[in-house]
Motif scaffolding. Structure first.
Motif, PDB file in Angstrom:
ATOM      1  N   GLN A  76      44.639  44.390  37.719  1.00 18.92           N
ATOM      2  CA  GLN A  76      44.747  43.893  39.090  1.00 18.92           C
ATOM      3  C   GLN A  76      43.389  43.423  39.596  1.00 18.92           C
ATOM      4  O   GLN A  76      43.285  42.383  40.259  1.00 18.92           O
ATOM      5  CB  GLN A  76      45.299  44.982  40.007  1.00 18.92           C
ATOM      6  CG  GLN A  76      45.484  44.512  41.452  1.00 18.92           C
ATOM      7  CD  GLN A  76      46.067  45.617  42.335  1.00 18.92           C
ATOM      8  OE1 GLN A  76      46.314  46.724  41.885  1.00 18.92           O
ATOM      9  NE2 GLN A  76      46.275  45.295  43.598  1.00 18.92           N
ATOM     10  N   GLU A  77      42.333  44.158  39.282  1.00 18.20           N
ATOM     11  CA  GLU A  77      40.993  43.752  39.682  1.00 18.20           C
ATOM     12  C   GLU A  77      40.599  42.437  39.001  1.00 18.20           C
ATOM     13  O   GLU A  77      40.018  41.550  39.625  1.00 18.20           O
ATOM     14  CB  GLU A  77      39.987  44.849  39.320  1.00 18.20           C
ATOM     15  CG  GLU A  77      40.110  46.097  40.179  1.00 18.20           C
ATOM     16  CD  GLU A  77      39.276  47.245  39.654  1.00 18.20           C
ATOM     17  OE1 GLU A  77      38.932  48.122  40.443  1.00 18.20           O
ATOM     18  OE2 GLU A  77      38.967  47.262  38.442  1.00 18.20           O
ATOM     19  N   TRP A  78      40.908  42.349  37.721  1.00 16.50           N
ATOM     20  CA  TRP A  78      40.572  41.131  36.988  1.00 16.50           C
ATOM     21  C   TRP A  78      41.297  39.924  37.584  1.00 16.50           C
ATOM     22  O   TRP A  78      40.715  38.871  37.795  1.00 16.50           O
ATOM     23  CB  TRP A  78      40.935  41.302  35.519  1.00 16.50           C
ATOM     24  CG  TRP A  78      40.419  40.204  34.631  1.00 16.50           C
ATOM     25  CD1 TRP A  78      40.996  38.984  34.431  1.00 16.50           C
ATOM     26  CD2 TRP A  78      39.241  40.231  33.851  1.00 16.50           C
ATOM     27  NE1 TRP A  78      40.240  38.235  33.560  1.00 16.50           N
ATOM     28  CE2 TRP A  78      39.157  38.969  33.188  1.00 16.50           C
ATOM     29  CE3 TRP A  78      38.241  41.180  33.634  1.00 16.50           C
ATOM     30  CZ2 TRP A  78      38.110  38.659  32.324  1.00 16.50           C
ATOM     31  CZ3 TRP A  78      37.210  40.857  32.772  1.00 16.50           C
ATOM     32  CH2 TRP A  78      37.142  39.613  32.133  1.00 16.50           C
ATOM     33  N   ARG A  79      42.595  40.090  37.863  1.00 15.97           N
ATOM     34  CA  ARG A  79      43.384  39.002  38.435  1.00 15.97           C
ATOM     35  C   ARG A  79      42.856  38.627  39.822  1.00 15.97           C
ATOM     36  O   ARG A  79      42.788  37.440  40.162  1.00 15.97           O
ATOM     37  CB  ARG A  79      44.855  39.419  38.538  1.00 15.97           C
ATOM     38  CG  ARG A  79      45.764  38.403  39.227  1.00 15.97           C
ATOM     39  CD  ARG A  79      45.955  37.163  38.401  1.00 15.97           C
ATOM     40  NE  ARG A  79      46.606  37.441  37.145  1.00 15.97           N
ATOM     41  CZ  ARG A  79      47.932  37.598  36.997  1.00 15.97           C
ATOM     42  NH1 ARG A  79      48.742  37.482  38.044  1.00 15.97           N
ATOM     43  NH2 ARG A  79      48.452  37.850  35.817  1.00 15.97           N
ATOM     44  N   SER A  80      42.477  39.600  40.624  1.00 15.01           N
ATOM     45  CA  SER A  80      41.944  39.309  41.954  1.00 15.01           C
ATOM     46  C   SER A  80      40.677  38.479  41.853  1.00 15.01           C
ATOM     47  O   SER A  80      40.462  37.551  42.647  1.00 15.01           O
ATOM     48  CB  SER A  80      41.651  40.611  42.713  1.00 15.01           C
ATOM     49  OG  SER A  80      42.840  41.333  42.954  1.00 15.01           O
ATOM     50  N   TYR A  81      39.840  38.806  40.878  1.00 16.81           N
ATOM     51  CA  TYR A  81      38.608  38.045  40.708  1.00 16.81           C
ATOM     52  C   TYR A  81      38.907  36.615  40.255  1.00 16.81           C
ATOM     53  O   TYR A  81      38.288  35.657  40.732  1.00 16.81           O
ATOM     54  CB  TYR A  81      37.700  38.736  39.697  1.00 16.81           C
ATOM     55  CG  TYR A  81      36.398  38.003  39.492  1.00 16.81           C
ATOM     56  CD1 TYR A  81      35.387  38.096  40.440  1.00 16.81           C
ATOM     57  CD2 TYR A  81      36.190  37.212  38.371  1.00 16.81           C
ATOM     58  CE1 TYR A  81      34.192  37.419  40.279  1.00 16.81           C
ATOM     59  CE2 TYR A  81      34.998  36.531  38.198  1.00 16.81           C
ATOM     60  CZ  TYR A  81      33.996  36.641  39.152  1.00 16.81           C
ATOM     61  OH  TYR A  81      32.822  35.955  38.992  1.00 16.81           O
ATOM     62  N   GLN A  82      39.846  36.467  39.344  1.00 16.04           N
ATOM     63  CA  GLN A  82      40.240  35.122  38.911  1.00 16.04           C
ATOM     64  C   GLN A  82      40.732  34.299  40.095  1.00 16.04           C
ATOM     65  O   GLN A  82      40.357  33.132  40.267  1.00 16.04           O
ATOM     66  CB  GLN A  82      41.323  35.210  37.837  1.00 16.04           C
ATOM     67  CG  GLN A  82      40.830  35.729  36.499  1.00 16.04           C
ATOM     68  CD  GLN A  82      41.966  36.008  35.538  1.00 16.04           C
ATOM     69  OE1 GLN A  82      43.105  36.225  35.950  1.00 16.04           O
ATOM     70  NE2 GLN A  82      41.665  36.006  34.249  1.00 16.04           N
ATOM     71  N   ASP A  83      41.588  34.898  40.920  1.00 15.81           N
ATOM     72  CA  ASP A  83      42.105  34.185  42.089  1.00 15.81           C
ATOM     73  C   ASP A  83      40.976  33.797  43.044  1.00 15.81           C
ATOM     74  O   ASP A  83      40.980  32.706  43.635  1.00 15.81           O
ATOM     75  CB  ASP A  83      43.136  35.050  42.820  1.00 15.81           C
ATOM     76  CG  ASP A  83      44.428  35.211  42.031  1.00 15.81           C
ATOM     77  OD1 ASP A  83      44.663  34.400  41.108  1.00 15.81           O
ATOM     78  OD2 ASP A  83      45.194  36.146  42.327  1.00 15.81           O
ATOM     79  N   LYS A  84      40.012  34.689  43.181  1.00 18.94           N
ATOM     80  CA  LYS A  84      38.854  34.409  44.033  1.00 18.94           C
ATOM     81  C   LYS A  84      38.094  33.182  43.516  1.00 18.94           C
ATOM     82  O   LYS A  84      37.729  32.276  44.287  1.00 18.94           O
ATOM     83  CB  LYS A  84      37.932  35.629  44.073  1.00 18.94           C
ATOM     84  CG  LYS A  84      36.601  35.426  44.798  1.00 18.94           C
ATOM     85  CD  LYS A  84      35.818  36.733  44.795  1.00 18.94           C
ATOM     86  CE  LYS A  84      34.448  36.570  45.456  1.00 18.94           C
ATOM     87  NZ  LYS A  84      33.520  35.750  44.629  1.00 18.94           N
ATOM     88  N   ASN A  87      40.078  29.956  44.090  1.00 23.76           N
ATOM     89  CA  ASN A  87      39.985  29.518  45.484  1.00 23.76           C
ATOM     90  C   ASN A  87      38.629  28.884  45.782  1.00 23.76           C
ATOM     91  O   ASN A  87      38.531  27.898  46.520  1.00 23.76           O
ATOM     92  CB  ASN A  87      40.232  30.695  46.429  1.00 23.76           C
ATOM     93  CG  ASN A  87      41.691  31.095  46.487  1.00 23.76           C
ATOM     94  OD1 ASN A  87      42.578  30.267  46.288  1.00 23.76           O
ATOM     95  ND2 ASN A  87      41.952  32.357  46.751  1.00 23.76           N
ATOM     96  N   SER A 372      40.094  29.718  36.028  1.00 19.15           N
ATOM     97  CA  SER A 372      39.200  30.275  37.044  1.00 19.15           C
ATOM     98  C   SER A 372      37.771  29.747  36.911  1.00 19.15           C
ATOM     99  O   SER A 372      36.938  29.998  37.782  1.00 19.15           O
ATOM    100  CB  SER A 372      39.194  31.809  36.978  1.00 19.15           C
ATOM    101  OG  SER A 372      38.525  32.273  35.817  1.00 19.15           O
TER     102      SER A 372
END
Length: 475
Positions: A76-84, A87, A372
């Motif tokens: 989940q942390e990895w995915r959040s960073y990718q999304d960041k 964006n 990303s």
């Protein structure tokens, strides 16, 4: 202490559950850097890595940031960073300010936003089998904006026997691509692997080989000059050296120069495997890739040459080391050149019962990580329709119906575009929209008279450095 299995990742984030005394961290980190640098100096591989380590140290000494990571992290942390990162690098936040000519704000104005193009290209491998298959053509044109021909532009395909050139298939394929707005890469002018040389080429003396290779370069590049988005000039010449062994150590740089002089406005690529796939491949590590690229550009006459980074991305049957992928793409991105993933697939062990599910999982991981990185301008899937063979991965079956891989790619294509959107301005006449970079058509409709105004423009942080976009409704 920091275990040897934990890697420094330049382009990562600090896990929320990581806590360590700052003094202890800095002491350990500096010791680690010094030991690692000594090892690299001893092995002769130091210069590029030294620069990378120094940059990382400087950033860390300035405080904790997203470029420092020594701890485990969750998916989940990895995915959040990718999304960041998506964006930040792929999208632009805009404030549409709607007014009448007298500067009065328009409350309730409707904005119809239509994405015309994307700055990112989804592509697919293409073969001559598309030529006489209308269903295949329709499927391809409906999805992709970029293509790589599998074999049809390679020397052994266009000139299997000396002097017997035949460009019928690539001519027809390129005509189809042009008609549907699909950009095509020139894959490949020459190939440095001895295994893929025609028998007659292998028998040539160095003098005759140079003549034949120059004739090949002139023939294919002049034929398609200005029509291709890029050329793979010398394929896989980190792993192979057929031309260098016979023509000298600067053979590749000389051929790049020849292509550049014929087609100076087209981007010229290195195209290599295992630069992101395998940490243990000593031939194609990112720093070696950059050294070879630098050497080609430094050759006399190549200074103004437009170059790009081509990464084949053939991933194996084991879980993908996303740490290494991230580090590799981050390092390669630093030179500021466009990166294309040119032949991306994920090979699975046929003995695994859940191979189809794992293939989709691994593929999604690598696609999200690659997307990303804003320097990655295109991803070419290898391959699409089963008519081209499914020895590794396919998006469809023989009826052009989606496989699980096809479903995944369709889903990500939809996720990574703005598409058609409708928003309404607030009491201040403002509508805030986050948009994937590309070209757009925006229609503004007056809430009282239904009078509309339409404008098209490019969206990215360079074209629109000011996030405020003023639009007027004419009355």
């Amino acid at each position: 202490m920091i275990s040897g299995s934990q890697k420094l990742r330049k382009d990562s984030f600090v896990s929320p559950h990581f806590v360590l005394d700052l003094t202890e961290l800095m002491t350990t980190f500096i010791i680690f850097l010094l030991l690692h640098l000594c090892f690299l100096l001893k092995s002769g591989e130091a210069q590029v890595r030294k620069d990378l380590i120094t940059n990382a140290a400087e950033k860390t000494l300035n405080g904790f940031d997203e470029n420092t990571l020594f701890s485990p992290y969750t998916k989940q942390e990895w995915r959040s960073y990718q999304d960041k990162k998506i964006n930040e690098g792929r999208k632009t936040q805009l404030n549409f300010i709607i007014t009448y000519p007298n500067k009065t704000a328009v409350k309730g104005a409707k904005l119809h936003i239509k994405q015309l193009t994307s700055d990112f290209h989804w592509g697919c491998g293409m073969t001559h089998r598309i030529i006489n298959n209308p269903a295949y053509k329709k499927w391809f044109a409906s999805k992709f904006t970029a293509a790589d021909f599998h074999n049809e532009l390679k020397w052994y395909y266009t000139e299997p026997q000396p002097g017997q050139e035949n460009y019928t298939d690539p001519d027809t394929m390129l005509k189809f691509a042009d008609e549907h707005g699909i950009i095509v890469r020139g894959h490949t002018v020459l190939w440095d692997d001895v295994k893929y040389q025609q028998k007659w080429v292998k028998k040539l003396s160095p003098k005759k080989l140079l003549q034949a290779a120059n004739k090949r370069v002139d023939s294919v590049v002049k034929r398609y000059k200005g029509r291709l988005v890029g050329w793979d000039v010398m394929n896989e010449n980190l792993h192979h050296n057929f031309f260098e062994k016979r023509l000298g150590k600067n053979a590749s740089a000389i051929f790049y120069n020849r292509v550049y002089n014929i087609d100076p406005n087209t981007t010229l690529y290195m195209n290599e495997f295992n630069t992101t796939e395998h940490v243990n491949d000593k031939w194609a590590a990112p720093e070696k890739y950059l050294r070879r690229l630098k050497k080609i550009r430094a050759y006399p006459g190549n200074n103004g040459m437009k170059m790009g980074i081509g990464l084949q991305c053939h991933y194996g049957a084991k879980p993908i080391d996303l740490h290494y992928v991230r580090n590799s793409l981050s390092l390669l991105s630093q030179v500021g050149l466009p990166i294309w993933l040119t032949e991306l697939d994920v090979k699975m062990d046929p003995a695994l019962e859940n191979k189809s599910q794992l293939q989709v999982i691994y593929l999604e991981e690598i696609l999200r990580e690659s997307f990303s990185h804003a320097s990655v301008k295109a991803i070419i899937i290898w391959t699409g329709a089963s008519i081209d063979g499914c020895d590794v991965m396919c998006m469809t079956n023989e009826k052009l119906e989606n496989t699980p891989v096809g479903d995944l790619i369709d889903r990500l294509m939809e996720e990574w575009k703005t598409g058609n959107t409708e928003v309404v301005s607030d009491s201040n006449g403002i509508s805030k929209v986050s948009m994937f970079n590309g070209r757009y058509e925006v229609t503004v409709v007056d809430p009282f008279t239904n009078v509309s105004s339409r404008v098209t423009f490019k969206v990215d942080k360079v074209s629109l450095p000011d996030e405020n976009v003023h639009l007027q409704i004419l009355v």
